[in-house]
Scaffold this motif. Structure first.
Motif, PDB file in Angstrom:
ATOM      1  N   THR A   1      26.332  26.002  17.827  1.00 18.83           N
ATOM      2  CA  THR A   1      24.983  25.579  18.222  1.00 18.83           C
ATOM      3  C   THR A   1      24.739  24.088  17.987  1.00 18.83           C
ATOM      4  O   THR A   1      24.021  23.439  18.748  1.00 18.83           O
ATOM      5  CB  THR A   1      23.926  26.396  17.458  1.00 18.83           C
ATOM      6  OG1 THR A   1      24.225  27.783  17.605  1.00 18.83           O
ATOM      7  CG2 THR A   1      22.531  26.118  17.974  1.00 18.83           C
ATOM      8  N   TYR A   2      25.356  23.544  16.936  1.00 17.19           N
ATOM      9  CA  TYR A   2      25.073  22.160  16.544  1.00 17.19           C
ATOM     10  C   TYR A   2      26.360  21.337  16.533  1.00 17.19           C
ATOM     11  O   TYR A   2      27.453  21.841  16.239  1.00 17.19           O
ATOM     12  CB  TYR A   2      24.403  22.114  15.168  1.00 17.19           C
ATOM     13  CG  TYR A   2      23.039  22.763  15.160  1.00 17.19           C
ATOM     14  CD1 TYR A   2      21.904  22.035  15.497  1.00 17.19           C
ATOM     15  CD2 TYR A   2      22.898  24.124  14.845  1.00 17.19           C
ATOM     16  CE1 TYR A   2      20.656  22.629  15.512  1.00 17.19           C
ATOM     17  CE2 TYR A   2      21.649  24.727  14.863  1.00 17.19           C
ATOM     18  CZ  TYR A   2      20.531  23.978  15.196  1.00 17.19           C
ATOM     19  OH  TYR A   2      19.301  24.562  15.221  1.00 17.19           O
TER      20      TYR A   2
ATOM     21  N   PRO B   1      21.812  23.957  11.379  1.00 21.51           N
ATOM     22  CA  PRO B   1      21.660  22.509  11.140  1.00 21.51           C
ATOM     23  C   PRO B   1      22.072  22.133   9.719  1.00 21.51           C
ATOM     24  O   PRO B   1      22.100  22.977   8.824  1.00 21.51           O
ATOM     25  CB  PRO B   1      20.164  22.265  11.378  1.00 21.51           C
ATOM     26  CG  PRO B   1      19.524  23.586  11.128  1.00 21.51           C
ATOM     27  CD  PRO B   1      20.511  24.632  11.553  1.00 21.51           C
TER      28      PRO B   1
ATOM     29  N   LYS C   1      21.761  19.065  18.764  1.00 19.60           N
ATOM     30  CA  LYS C   1      21.758  20.468  19.176  1.00 19.60           C
ATOM     31  C   LYS C   1      22.414  20.537  20.550  1.00 19.60           C
ATOM     32  O   LYS C   1      22.065  19.783  21.464  1.00 19.60           O
ATOM     33  CB  LYS C   1      20.345  21.039  19.246  1.00 19.60           C
ATOM     34  CG  LYS C   1      20.361  22.538  19.545  1.00 19.60           C
ATOM     35  CD  LYS C   1      18.985  23.180  19.419  1.00 19.60           C
ATOM     36  CE  LYS C   1      19.093  24.691  19.644  1.00 19.60           C
ATOM     37  NZ  LYS C   1      17.767  25.354  19.541  1.00 19.60           N
TER      38      LYS C   1
ATOM     39  N   CYS D   1      23.763  17.416  24.971  1.00 21.75           N
ATOM     40  CA  CYS D   1      23.092  17.593  23.671  1.00 21.75           C
ATOM     41  C   CYS D   1      21.735  16.894  23.614  1.00 21.75           C
ATOM     42  O   CYS D   1      21.427  16.000  24.410  1.00 21.75           O
ATOM     43  CB  CYS D   1      23.969  17.021  22.542  1.00 21.75           C
ATOM     44  SG  CYS D   1      25.640  17.684  22.482  1.00 21.75           S
TER      45      CYS D   1
ATOM     46  N   LEU E   1      18.961  15.347  17.073  1.00 27.95           N
ATOM     47  CA  LEU E   1      18.030  15.875  16.074  1.00 27.95           C
ATOM     48  C   LEU E   1      17.399  14.729  15.292  1.00 27.95           C
ATOM     49  O   LEU E   1      18.024  13.702  15.074  1.00 27.95           O
ATOM     50  CB  LEU E   1      18.760  16.822  15.119  1.00 27.95           C
ATOM     51  CG  LEU E   1      19.374  18.073  15.744  1.00 27.95           C
ATOM     52  CD1 LEU E   1      20.065  18.901  14.681  1.00 27.95           C
ATOM     53  CD2 LEU E   1      18.304  18.907  16.450  1.00 27.95           C
TER      54      LEU E   1
END
Length: 394
Positions: free
Chosen positions: A278-279, A317, A327, A391, A394
């Motif tokens: 996911t990250y 995260p 992300k 992406c 963040l």
């Protein structure tokens, strides 16, 4: 050193015109008989450069600046202050004083500092500026440091060296043995004069090459400012520690990113691999220079995309990661037939990691301009598969 430059009228002129390009100043000529236009241009360029790099010097109108090359080679205040934080004791010898920025900050941490500089003009400027800045515990010596030390029996708690990385013709050199002074050749002698040496080298120096040329290394510090690696600092000790500590620091406007490990820890750290989760996490340039990828992944419990792809991934995260965090919104197969259609992005920030095409080639092929809120990573994962990660930062 032309003391007429300290005339209040001339200093006012410099302060009022330091933002004007020096080429314009040169074309107009000097309005002062006692100061040439070249001298004015040097001071105006110095004042402009100091505004960000050396704010303490910039704020003082009695400071005099050196020629452009010397000013560009000098430390910034932020890196000089960091160097000073690494030393302690009562005395330090700066064998390569230059413009004196590092010397000034060392003087705040020790009782006595001896500044050596073989260039007479630089030595006079530094002596003047130390007086202006009320640094009364600095002794300036306008001589070759190694030759002077060989003629004395003095001993220092620390010796600092920032060897010149240019040859007689002005070209850059990269081996420590080709720099002036030749540190590897003089190490045994220097350890007769001190138990601890702090050595500054270019960020271009290969760390493994430095280790092969030096001995008695206890610590290596990789210093970056706003994601730009500025210098490598080597702590050498007469009685070194068993393991070489590796420390990275990236000074940013709103935070200082610090990560440290050792060669031994990095070799023994267990690192696993994964396709993108996911990250996505990209280490900062100081860590990239250090090569501490296994230690970093182990410490933050991250998985690496591929052995030669220095990007990490996780299903959750991570707080305080020393680098950039994203992300992942979409994963595309670079070799897919529909890639051009799937990308369909006119503006993006593009990064390549372990990828055969350059950023410029990618922009041209897919007609993507720079900027925007989208971040694209063109990279390689396991089984040499080429992918594109879309992406959001963040």
């Amino acid at each position: 050193m032309n003391e007429h430059l300290l005339n209040p009228e001339i200093q006012q002129f410099i302060s009022e015109n330091y933002k004007i390009p020096t080429s314009e100043i040169v074309l107009k000529g000097s309005p002062f008989k006692a100061v040439s236009v070249q001298e004015l241009a040097t001071q105006i360029f110095g004042k402009r450069k100091a505004e960000r790099k050396l704010p303490t010097w910039f704020k003082n109108n009695q400071i005099l600046y050196p020629p452009t090359l010397n000013l560009e080679q000098t430390s910034s205040e932020i890196t000089a202050e960091y160097k000073a934080s690494l030393i302690s004791g009562k005395s330090l010898a700066d064998l390569t004083g230059g413009f004196g920025i590092d010397t000034f900050f060392f003087s705040k941490k020790t009782e006595r500092v001896v500044y050596f500089e073989i260039n007479t003009e630089l030595s006079e400027l530094a002596r003047h500026n130390f007086k202006v800045l009320t640094s009364e515990n600095i002794q300036t010596i306008n001589k070759d440091a190694i030759a002077h030390l060989k003629a004395t029996d003095v001993h220092f708690d620390w010796i600092f060296i920032d060897p010149s990385r240019r040859d007689d013709a002005g070209g850059r050199v990269f081996l420590l043995s080709d720099c002036i002074p030749n540190v590897p050749e003089n190490l045994d002698f220097l350890f007769q004069k001190t138990d601890q040496i702090l050595l500054k080298t270019s960020p271009l120096l290969d760390i493994s090459a430095g280790i092969s040329e030096l001995k008695n290394i206890s610590e290596i510090h990789i210093v970056a400012v706003n994601n730009d690696v500025k210098e490598l600092l080597w702590v050498l000790e007469k009685v070194p520690s068993e393991a070489i500590k590796l420390k990275t620091i990236n000074f940013k406007n709103n935070e200082n990113q610090v990560f440290e490990s050792s060669f031994e820890e990095n070799e023994n750290a267990q690192i696993s691999f994964s396709s993108p989760l996911t990250y996505l996490f990209e280490p900062n340039p100081a860590i990239m220079k250090s090569g501490m990828f296994s230690s970093l992944g182990s410490f933050f419990n991250l998985k690496k995309l591929q052995v030669n792809t220095h990007l990490f991934t996780s299903g959750s995260p991570i707080e305080n990661f020393p680098g950039r965090s994203f992300k992942i919104e979409k994963i595309l197969d670079f070799n897919g037939k529909k890639l051009k259609k799937e990308l369909n992005i006119s503006t993006a920030n593009i990064t390549t990691r372990n990828f055969p095409l350059s950023v410029a080639e990618i922009r041209k092929r897919f007609k993507i301009a720079e900027g925007g809120e989208t971040y694209m990573f063109f990279t390689t994962i396991e089984k040499e598969k080429k992918i594109v990660l879309i992406c959001r930062k963040l």
